[in-house]
Design an enzyme around this catalytic site. Structure first.
Site, PDB file in Angstrom:
ATOM      1  CB  SER A   1      38.929  11.898   4.248  1.00  0.00           C
ATOM      2  OG  SER A   1      38.424  11.889   5.566  1.00  0.00           O
ATOM      3  CG  ASN A   2      39.476  15.878   7.833  1.00  0.00           C
ATOM      4  OD1 ASN A   2      39.639  15.370   8.935  1.00  0.00           O
ATOM      5  ND2 ASN A   2      38.271  16.204   7.368  1.00  0.00           N
ATOM      6  CG  HIS A   3      45.760  14.382   8.378  1.00  0.00           C
ATOM      7  ND1 HIS A   3      46.185  13.209   7.807  1.00  0.00           N
ATOM      8  CD2 HIS A   3      46.348  15.384   7.675  1.00  0.00           C
ATOM      9  CE1 HIS A   3      46.999  13.482   6.810  1.00  0.00           C
ATOM     10  NE2 HIS A   3      47.114  14.793   6.704  1.00  0.00           N
ATOM     11  CB  SER A   4      39.547  14.591  12.062  1.00  0.00           C
ATOM     12  OG  SER A   4      38.872  14.322  13.268  1.00  0.00           O
TER      13      SER A   4
END
Ligand code: C5P
Length: 406
Positions: free
Chosen positions: A217-220
């Site tokens: 996933s990512n940091h959004s």
């Protein structure tokens, strides 16, 4: 999507209710309730004297937010920022407003939190005066009201009738339902700008499973997309928010569709786009997903491990291919060659405009409550200063309203 007609009149609006020390403060309880019923989110700031007329407990319970009175909490030193309160609010409503507070507002005196917030508020300010008839009629008060009106403060005219003193005349605070109607009208112009438009917003990070335990996933955080969904709904649009996993509350008046993976977001967004007038692609969608998801937890071994990844489908590009004359807004989060990358995406994905933010700018990007963006379209670029994400969302919503007004 919910129909525009079913949206309550203040859906998604942030109303900061200021209460001063007048006997009419008892009406602030009903006022708060009516604002909430009209769909507004309400926060309350009180002068120290107002607490003698209505308890903070009553107002906290009705507004569902803690009451603000002091500049800081004496227990733990936590600072109540008048600047961020002013930024948060779409309207600062001071009701009841005493002669004393009106006079201080007119002079720029800032000796309590309610007044400092007035001086730093950027939103429309309305006051509902409440006082005895001679105080109201006094030239000093009248002059203060004229001064405030000249500076753009909106006055909710007091009514005539029996006053707490037993005297008859003008000075009774307007009734709560009339004040709510006044505030709705005040925000109406903004509100109507997207009335009846059906818009999709994608937000948050997608989650691509590796096995039943791990994912990519990512940091959004989703904050920017949620702020946009709230602003569009507040301007009357019917908003469907297709969202990856976040801990954020659903903005008022917004229909939310929860998804996990890029593939799920693709299906939900493409399907919703069929009946929509446009979409804002704010989600941080994974570009790659594991080629296969292991059904059981992958056990570690001594050597390195490699996970084959395959490309996900580009949702924005797909909507861009289908959009015709409908609106499509994209985002570009870049770390280098920002402008060139954003311009390439604008064209490739057929966006009407793109919102560029650079991770190199302090205060921009993930998680925080501020953002620094540049809006780019075929005609040129507009660089915005560092703003709260809510303010950025407001500026984007204004651009969207202009698109539909063309
Ligand atoms: O190409 P890039 O991912 O940088 O483009 C960013 C824009 O495209 C954003 O508006 C993002 O929401 C959208 N996007 C998308 N689907 C993808 C990848 C990006 O909608 N699979």
């Amino acid at each position: 999507m919910t129909s525009p007609e079913t949206c309550p009149p203040l859906a998604g609006r942030h109303i900061l209710l200021g209460i001063t020390g007048s006997i009419a403060a008892y009406k602030a309880a009903m006022l708060c309730r009516l604002l909430k019923t009209a769909g507004a989110e309400v926060r309350v700031v009180m002068t120290p004297l107002a607490k003698q007329f209505i308890t903070p407990l009553t107002m906290a319970t009705l507004s569902k937010n803690p009451i603000l009175v002091e500049f800081f909490d004496p227990e733990n030193g936590a600072w109540n920022s008048h600047v961020s309160l002013g930024e948060w609010a779409d309207c600062y409503l001071i009701a009841p407003a005493t002669a004393n507070t009106l006079a201080k507002m007119a002079c720029g005196i800032a000796d309590n939190l309610l007044l400092t917030t007035y001086l730093s508020a950027r939103c429309p300010v309305a006051v509902a005066p409440a006082m005895d008839l001679d105080m109201y009629a006094h030239e000093a008060t009248q002059q203060n009201l004229r001064t405030l009106a000249r500076r753009g403060v909106r006055i909710v005219e007091p009514g005539e009738g029996e006053l707490a003193s037993g005297l008859q005349g003008k000075g009774r605070m307007a009734e709560p339902d009339a004040i709510v109607a006044f505030v709705s009208d005040l925000l109406c112009e903004k509100k109507k700008s997207l009335q009846g438009k059906r818009l999709i917003v994608t937000a948050g990070a997608t989650i691509e499973a590796i096995d039943p335990v791990r994912f990519i996933s990512n940091h959004s955080s989703g904050k920017m997309g949620y702020a946009i969904a709230g602003e569009l709904a507040a301007r009357g649009a019917c908003v469907k928010l297709v969202t990856g996993r976040t801990s954020l509350p659903t903005p008022a008046g917004v229909e939310r569709v929860d998804v996990l993976s890029a593939a799920e977001m693709y299906e939900a967004a493409v399907q919703a786009f069929d009946g929509a007038d446009g979409a804002v692609m704010c989600a941080a969608v994974a570009d790659y997903t594991p080629d296969r998801v292991s059904e059981t937890k992958i056990k570690k071994c001594d050597g390195d491990m490699y996970i084959p990844l395959r490309r996900t489908r580009d949702i924005a590009a797909e909507l861009g291919a289908r959009k015709g004359s409908r609106l499509l807004v994209g985002f570009a989060l870049e770390t280098h060659d920002e402008q060139a990358h954003a311009e390439a995406k604008l064209e490739k994905k057929n966006f009407d405009f793109i919102v560029l933010n650079s991770l190199r700018d302090a205060g921009a990007g993930f998680r925080g409550d501020t953002n620094k963006v540049t809006l780019i379209d075929a005609a040129g670029r507009e660089e915005l200063p560092l703003l709260s994400k809510r303010e950025v969302a407001g500026r984007i919503a204004e651009r969207i309203a202009k698109f539909f007004a063309q």
